[in-house]
Design an enzyme around this catalytic site. Structure first.
Site, PDB file in Angstrom:
ATOM      1  N   CYS A 272       0.839  -1.209   0.000  1.00 38.96           N
ATOM      2  CA  CYS A 272       0.000   0.000   0.000  1.00 38.96           C
ATOM      3  C   CYS A 272       0.871   1.256   0.000  1.00 38.96           C
ATOM      4  CB  CYS A 272      -0.921   0.004   1.212  1.00 38.96           C
ATOM      5  SG  CYS A 272      -1.991   1.468   1.257  1.00 38.96           S
TER       6      CYS A 272
ATOM      7  N   GLY B  89      -7.699  -4.798  -9.671  1.00 35.93           N
ATOM      8  CA  GLY B  89      -8.131  -3.871  -8.640  1.00 35.93           C
ATOM      9  C   GLY B  89      -9.043  -2.803  -9.172  1.00 35.93           C
ATOM     10  N   ARG B  90      -8.470  -1.640  -9.478  1.00 27.23           N
ATOM     11  CA  ARG B  90      -9.287  -0.470  -9.842  1.00 27.23           C
ATOM     12  C   ARG B  90     -10.183  -0.711 -11.049  1.00 27.23           C
ATOM     13  NH1 ARG B  90      -5.045   3.888 -10.806  1.00 27.23           N
ATOM     14  NH2 ARG B  90      -3.799   2.051 -11.356  1.00 27.23           N
TER      15      ARG B  90
END
Length: 341
Positions: A110, A236-237
């Site tokens: 992250c 993910g996005r």
């Protein structure tokens, strides 16, 4: 019938994920249980929870404890935890293991300042010995497979992933996901898969290598697999507001044929399903708040959509949202999908 273009079974410990599996990335305020179930229905092979703070778990913070709540319909699922303190990560991993996930994932990737800047997430790329100490201790403390997710390095001057991958394998991780950017890049620019490919090609590496970063279309997904040889892809996005991307990619990998794009009505119907699932699982108020990030995306490029889109994002009831989605589906029923490509 056309022969499948994929053939290698991926296993994490004893968990069989099939051929070239597609994984839903852990995303804060996105991958709640309802969205995970929805992505499973759309073809995702492995779900991950929102990442959970070890510090918050140890302190029994209710919001973090809720992130450990799993449902049978989403399995297989991994719980991802983050932190910089070895002892707290061990306790958090043991708490997570009590929820009976298929695996526990360690967040070493992250990039956001409030996490990386305090030495957790990708901040541990600046302290590899501590990253390894955390990993080794967690592996020893739990009976489920432990995996990790990280980045290429802190910045372009410290691309350490090749050596880090070997070391993480040596201390017990059973799969490694690599995001093809540095922490410095955040989510900007193109992901660089070159080093991901080098890690996969390293004869010392025996664990599955999962590629992540810019997996946003069936064609790119196949290219990443073919060119870099990764065992699996994490998305993910690109799944936010478009969870059917899993179905599209899976079909293309298996057949070499692109599915026809969903009509606006089909997209509206799926968004309606997301809202209803979310509210059924976590309550109407929270469910709508969670669903809004998905509602904001699919229709944004339609002509003259602004008034309906504003109304959609302001509605505070399931029935109100359903009515707006129905109106969008009817208004744009004949809109050519090629205009959105």
């Amino acid at each position: 019938m056309q022969k499948s273009l994929i053939k290698d079974i991926v296993k994490i410990g004893e968990l069989d994920l099939g051929e070239k599996p597609l994984l839903l990335a852990p995303m804060e305020d996105v991958t709640d249980p309802s969205f995970r179930v929805f992505c499973k229905e759309q073809g995702a092979d492995m779900m991950y929870t929102e990442f959970v703070s070890a510090e918050a778990l140890v302190r029994n913070v209710n919001r973090s404890l809720r992130k450990l709540e799993l449902v049978e319909e989403e399995r297989p699922v991994g719980i991802q935890i983050y932190g910089k303190d070895v002892d707290k990560m061990v306790v958090a991993a043991q708490m997570a293991a009590e929820a009976k996930p298929e695996l526990i994932d360690l967040n070493f990737g992250c990039p956001v300042k409030k996490i990386a800047g305090k030495g957790s997430g990708s901040g541990l790329l600046l302290d590899i010995p501590k990253m390894l100490a955390i990993t080794k201790a967690v592996v020893k403390a739990v009976d489920v497979p432990v995996t990790a997710k990280t980045r290429l390095g802190w910045d372009s001057d410290s691309l350490v992933i090749e050596s880090v991958a070997e070391q993480l394998q040596d201390v017990g991780v059973q799969a490694l996901c690599i995001h093809g950017r540095t922490r410095e890049q955040m989510y900007n620019g193109e992901a660089d898969w070159t080093l991901i490919g080098k890690v996969k090609a390293n004869p010392r590496m025996k664990i599955p290598i999962i590629g992540n970063g810019d997996v946003d279309s069936p064609q790119r997904a196949k290219m990443f697999i073919d060119k870099y040889g990764v065992d699996a892809l994490m998305i993910g996005r690109a799944s936010i507001g478009k969870p059917w991307i899993f179905r599209e990619i899976k079909h293309f990998l298996q057949t070499g044929v692109l599915l026809p794009p969903l009509t606006i009505k089909e997209q509206a119907d799926l968004m309606d399903d997301i809202v209803k699932k979310s509210c059924a699982m976590i309550g109407e108020r929270r469910g709508i708040l969670h669903a809004r990030r998905h509602l904001a995306i699919p229709f944004r490029d339609l002509p003259d959509i602004r008034p309906l889109r504003i109304q959609l994002l302001r509605e505070k009831s399931v029935s109100g949202i359903s009515n707006v989605l129905k109106e969008i589906g009817e208004k744009y029923a004949s809109y050519p999908m090629s205009e959105l490509e």
